[in-house]
Design a protein around this motif. Sequence first.
Motif, PDB file in Angstrom:
ATOM      1  N   PRO A  58       0.802  -1.231   0.000  1.00  0.00           N
ATOM      2  CA  PRO A  58       0.000   0.000   0.000  1.00  0.00           C
ATOM      3  C   PRO A  58       0.834   1.280   0.000  1.00  0.00           C
ATOM      4  CG  PRO A  58      -0.908  -1.590   1.552  1.00  0.00           C
ATOM      5  CD  PRO A  58       0.410  -2.139   1.103  1.00  0.00           C
ATOM      6  N   GLY A  59       2.022   1.236   0.609  1.00  0.00           N
ATOM      7  CA  GLY A  59       2.854   2.446   0.636  1.00  0.00           C
ATOM      8  C   GLY A  59       3.965   2.434  -0.380  1.00  0.00           C
ATOM      9  N   GLY A  60       3.870   1.561  -1.369  1.00  0.00           N
ATOM     10  CA  GLY A  60       4.998   1.349  -2.267  1.00  0.00           C
ATOM     11  C   GLY A  60       5.109   2.280  -3.449  1.00  0.00           C
ATOM     12  N   LEU A  61       4.109   3.128  -3.687  1.00  0.00           N
ATOM     13  CA  LEU A  61       4.163   4.046  -4.825  1.00  0.00           C
ATOM     14  C   LEU A  61       4.698   5.403  -4.381  1.00  0.00           C
ATOM     15  CD1 LEU A  61       0.896   3.612  -6.957  1.00  0.00           C
ATOM     16  CD2 LEU A  61       3.251   3.084  -7.619  1.00  0.00           C
ATOM     17  N   LEU A  62       5.627   5.931  -5.151  1.00  0.00           N
ATOM     18  CA  LEU A  62       6.149   7.271  -4.926  1.00  0.00           C
ATOM     19  C   LEU A  62       5.763   8.131  -6.122  1.00  0.00           C
ATOM     20  CD1 LEU A  62       8.005   8.515  -2.683  1.00  0.00           C
ATOM     21  CD2 LEU A  62       9.860   8.360  -4.339  1.00  0.00           C
ATOM     22  N   ILE A  63       5.190   9.284  -5.867  1.00  0.00           N
ATOM     23  CA  ILE A  63       4.749  10.195  -6.915  1.00  0.00           C
ATOM     24  C   ILE A  63       5.646  11.428  -6.910  1.00  0.00           C
ATOM     25  CG2 ILE A  63       2.835  11.563  -7.840  1.00  0.00           C
ATOM     26  CD1 ILE A  63       2.311   8.574  -7.875  1.00  0.00           C
ATOM     27  N   GLY A  64       6.185  11.789  -8.067  1.00  0.00           N
ATOM     28  CA  GLY A  64       6.969  13.008  -8.198  1.00  0.00           C
ATOM     29  C   GLY A  64       6.064  14.177  -8.558  1.00  0.00           C
ATOM     30  N   LEU A  65       6.212  15.273  -7.836  1.00  0.00           N
ATOM     31  CA  LEU A  65       5.379  16.456  -8.031  1.00  0.00           C
ATOM     32  C   LEU A  65       6.245  17.629  -8.488  1.00  0.00           C
ATOM     33  CD1 LEU A  65       3.358  16.185  -4.692  1.00  0.00           C
ATOM     34  CD2 LEU A  65       2.582  15.447  -6.951  1.00  0.00           C
ATOM     35  N   LEU A  66       5.883  18.236  -9.576  1.00  0.00           N
ATOM     36  CA  LEU A  66       6.557  19.434 -10.070  1.00  0.00           C
ATOM     37  C   LEU A  66       5.600  20.604  -9.911  1.00  0.00           C
ATOM     38  CD1 LEU A  66       9.108  20.572 -11.472  1.00  0.00           C
ATOM     39  CD2 LEU A  66       7.902  20.258 -13.656  1.00  0.00           C
ATOM     40  N   ASP A  67       5.969  21.540  -9.060  1.00  0.00           N
ATOM     41  CA  ASP A  67       5.088  22.666  -8.730  1.00  0.00           C
ATOM     42  C   ASP A  67       3.720  22.160  -8.269  1.00  0.00           C
ATOM     43  OD1 ASP A  67       7.120  24.439  -9.506  1.00  0.00           O
ATOM     44  OD2 ASP A  67       6.421  24.451 -11.591  1.00  0.00           O
ATOM     45  N   GLY A  68       3.731  21.043  -7.549  1.00  0.00           N
ATOM     46  CA  GLY A  68       2.505  20.477  -7.013  1.00  0.00           C
ATOM     47  C   GLY A  68       1.733  19.588  -7.969  1.00  0.00           C
ATOM     48  N   ARG A  69       2.185  19.470  -9.193  1.00  0.00           N
ATOM     49  CA  ARG A  69       1.482  18.656 -10.193  1.00  0.00           C
ATOM     50  C   ARG A  69       2.145  17.293 -10.314  1.00  0.00           C
ATOM     51  NH1 ARG A  69       0.292  20.162 -16.577  1.00  0.00           N
ATOM     52  NH2 ARG A  69      -0.236  18.042 -17.240  1.00  0.00           N
ATOM     53  N   PRO A  70       1.375  16.179 -10.276  1.00  0.00           N
ATOM     54  CA  PRO A  70       1.971  14.852 -10.464  1.00  0.00           C
ATOM     55  C   PRO A  70       2.562  14.710 -11.866  1.00  0.00           C
ATOM     56  CG  PRO A  70      -0.247  14.687  -9.547  1.00  0.00           C
ATOM     57  CD  PRO A  70      -0.076  16.105 -10.011  1.00  0.00           C
ATOM     58  N   VAL A  71       3.846  14.344 -11.936  1.00  0.00           N
ATOM     59  CA  VAL A  71       4.512  14.229 -13.237  1.00  0.00           C
ATOM     60  C   VAL A  71       5.309  12.945 -13.382  1.00  0.00           C
ATOM     61  CG1 VAL A  71       4.646  16.735 -13.617  1.00  0.00           C
ATOM     62  CG2 VAL A  71       6.490  15.566 -12.378  1.00  0.00           C
ATOM     63  N   SER A  72       5.460  12.163 -12.308  1.00  0.00           N
ATOM     64  CA  SER A  72       6.288  10.965 -12.391  1.00  0.00           C
ATOM     65  C   SER A  72       5.901  10.002 -11.276  1.00  0.00           C
ATOM     66  CB  SER A  72       7.777  11.312 -12.281  1.00  0.00           C
ATOM     67  OG  SER A  72       8.056  11.907 -11.020  1.00  0.00           O
ATOM     68  N   ALA A  73       6.408   8.777 -11.382  1.00  0.00           N
ATOM     69  CA  ALA A  73       6.119   7.773 -10.353  1.00  0.00           C
ATOM     70  C   ALA A  73       7.186   6.699 -10.366  1.00  0.00           C
ATOM     71  CB  ALA A  73       4.747   7.143 -10.588  1.00  0.00           C
ATOM     72  N   MET A  74       7.306   6.015  -9.223  1.00  0.00           N
ATOM     73  CA  MET A  74       8.183   4.859  -9.116  1.00  0.00           C
ATOM     74  C   MET A  74       7.606   3.958  -8.035  1.00  0.00           C
ATOM     75  SD  MET A  74      12.336   4.991  -9.152  1.00  0.00           S
ATOM     76  CE  MET A  74      13.287   3.568  -9.726  1.00  0.00           C
ATOM     77  N   ALA A  75       7.707   2.655  -8.230  1.00  0.00           N
ATOM     78  CA  ALA A  75       7.147   1.682  -7.284  1.00  0.00           C
ATOM     79  C   ALA A  75       8.271   0.915  -6.611  1.00  0.00           C
ATOM     80  CB  ALA A  75       6.210   0.719  -8.005  1.00  0.00           C
ATOM     81  N   THR A  76       8.150   0.685  -5.315  1.00  0.00           N
ATOM     82  CA  THR A  76       9.170  -0.051  -4.570  1.00  0.00           C
ATOM     83  C   THR A  76       8.501  -1.059  -3.640  1.00  0.00           C
ATOM     84  OG1 THR A  76      10.649   1.860  -4.592  1.00  0.00           O
ATOM     85  CG2 THR A  76      11.138   0.118  -3.015  1.00  0.00           C
ATOM     86  N   ALA A  77       9.007  -2.282  -3.676  1.00  0.00           N
ATOM     87  CA  ALA A  77       8.528  -3.330  -2.779  1.00  0.00           C
ATOM     88  C   ALA A  77       9.684  -3.824  -1.930  1.00  0.00           C
ATOM     89  CB  ALA A  77       7.923  -4.488  -3.572  1.00  0.00           C
ATOM     90  N   GLY A  78       9.490  -3.860  -0.620  1.00  0.00           N
ATOM     91  CA  GLY A  78      10.462  -4.444   0.283  1.00  0.00           C
ATOM     92  C   GLY A  78      10.010  -5.830   0.708  1.00  0.00           C
ATOM     93  N   TYR A  79      10.969  -6.742   0.907  1.00  0.00           N
ATOM     94  CA  TYR A  79      10.645  -8.128   1.244  1.00  0.00           C
ATOM     95  C   TYR A  79      11.304  -8.524   2.564  1.00  0.00           C
ATOM     96  CZ  TYR A  79       8.894  -8.152  -3.494  1.00  0.00           C
ATOM     97  OH  TYR A  79       8.194  -7.852  -4.629  1.00  0.00           O
ATOM     98  N   ASP A  80      10.853  -9.640   3.122  1.00  0.00           N
ATOM     99  CA  ASP A  80      11.264 -10.026   4.462  1.00  0.00           C
ATOM    100  C   ASP A  80      12.763 -10.293   4.580  1.00  0.00           C
ATOM    101  OD1 ASP A  80       8.698  -9.785   5.368  1.00  0.00           O
ATOM    102  OD2 ASP A  80       8.227 -11.920   5.278  1.00  0.00           O
ATOM    103  N   ASN A  81      13.416 -10.682   3.490  1.00  0.00           N
ATOM    104  CA  ASN A  81      14.855 -10.937   3.570  1.00  0.00           C
ATOM    105  C   ASN A  81      15.676  -9.659   3.404  1.00  0.00           C
ATOM    106  OD1 ASN A  81      14.483 -10.467   0.841  1.00  0.00           O
ATOM    107  ND2 ASN A  81      15.741 -12.189   0.155  1.00  0.00           N
ATOM    108  N   GLY A  82      15.003  -8.512   3.356  1.00  0.00           N
ATOM    109  CA  GLY A  82      15.698  -7.242   3.231  1.00  0.00           C
ATOM    110  C   GLY A  82      15.847  -6.752   1.812  1.00  0.00           C
ATOM    111  N   PHE A  83      15.620  -7.637   0.834  1.00  0.00           N
ATOM    112  CA  PHE A  83      15.763  -7.241  -0.560  1.00  0.00           C
ATOM    113  C   PHE A  83      14.612  -6.329  -0.982  1.00  0.00           C
ATOM    114  CE2 PHE A  83      14.936  -7.965  -5.117  1.00  0.00           C
ATOM    115  CZ  PHE A  83      16.176  -7.641  -5.648  1.00  0.00           C
ATOM    116  N   CYS A  84      14.908  -5.348  -1.807  1.00  0.00           N
ATOM    117  CA  CYS A  84      13.896  -4.444  -2.356  1.00  0.00           C
ATOM    118  C   CYS A  84      13.986  -4.453  -3.871  1.00  0.00           C
ATOM    119  CB  CYS A  84      14.114  -3.015  -1.876  1.00  0.00           C
ATOM    120  SG  CYS A  84      14.031  -2.793  -0.096  1.00  0.00           S
TER     121      CYS A  84
END
Length: 304
Positions: A58-84
């Motif tokens: 649920p918290g894995g999406l990051l949104i990039g904001l330029l002057d407050g406007r959404p312009v980019s995104a990246m998704a990250t998943a962390g796992y129990d063994n520490g790998f992302c």
Amino acid sequence: MTAFQTPPAAPQVTDRLAGRFRAARGSADDAAMIEGWAGRAGWSLGRGDLELFTRHRPGGLLIGLLDGRPVSAMATAGYDNGFCFTGALVVDPGFRGRGIGAATADAALAHLTDLPVGLEAPPELREFFAARGFITRWRTIAFASAVPAPRPTNPHVMPLSADQLGPAAAFDGHCFPAERTALAVDWASGRDRYAVGYVQDNRLHGYGVLRPGFGAARIGPLYATEPHVAASLFDALAEYAGQRGARAIAIDIPEPNPAAIALCETRGLSHDSETFRMVRPGPSAAERAVDLTVLYGLTSRELG
């Protein structure tokens, strides 16, 4: 622990973005917007991929904001063994060429200090990630073509049943550096997805998943113990795609598996684009090896 529980450092941004760009946590409500950017850019994100991802992270999406406007995104998943695994780096096509992709990646990596991280880097960002400690493991090649003509059906190939989802997830565990059983099961059985398995002597010898994409139906993952198993699974998925009106089909394969390349070539697929699987090792956690001889098609380049 989720990837974004690590306190972030300040992201690096270019001078022209300083004071104008910031990153914020996204949600499932952002998935359609991000998929629209990917579709307009001709990228390989499948329809519904991010919606499914956010159910598990649920918290894995990051949104990039330029002057407050959404312009980019990246998704990250962390796992129990520490790998992302971080990916789905997408920039609104109208804002490309301004350094926003690099700023977004830096913002995502700022949350992952001292953790082992994997990603798929487009060629133009390979040096960018290498400068941040990432090592190239292999090249991932996207193959695509018109949906091939149907081939004879193999009687061992059948729709994946509920009792086969556990063994299917075990294949995923051999081909990804962390255990992600719940995601693998949902990926194979979720809405608008079609999964088939190769069953012989009451054993699952491989499986594949077909999902809708932008411009092409996408096969991924595709796991198989033998080349003929992979070919039979591919043919069944391609035929199903054609029956459902798809005109094109695509798959992302690891270049170190020559049998996967041969499968694509014999089915008339051609090299469409490429990325590089890169890993930044953690200071203490060992990188778990993956079995590329079984991996004929990635789950997705964006999510691993």
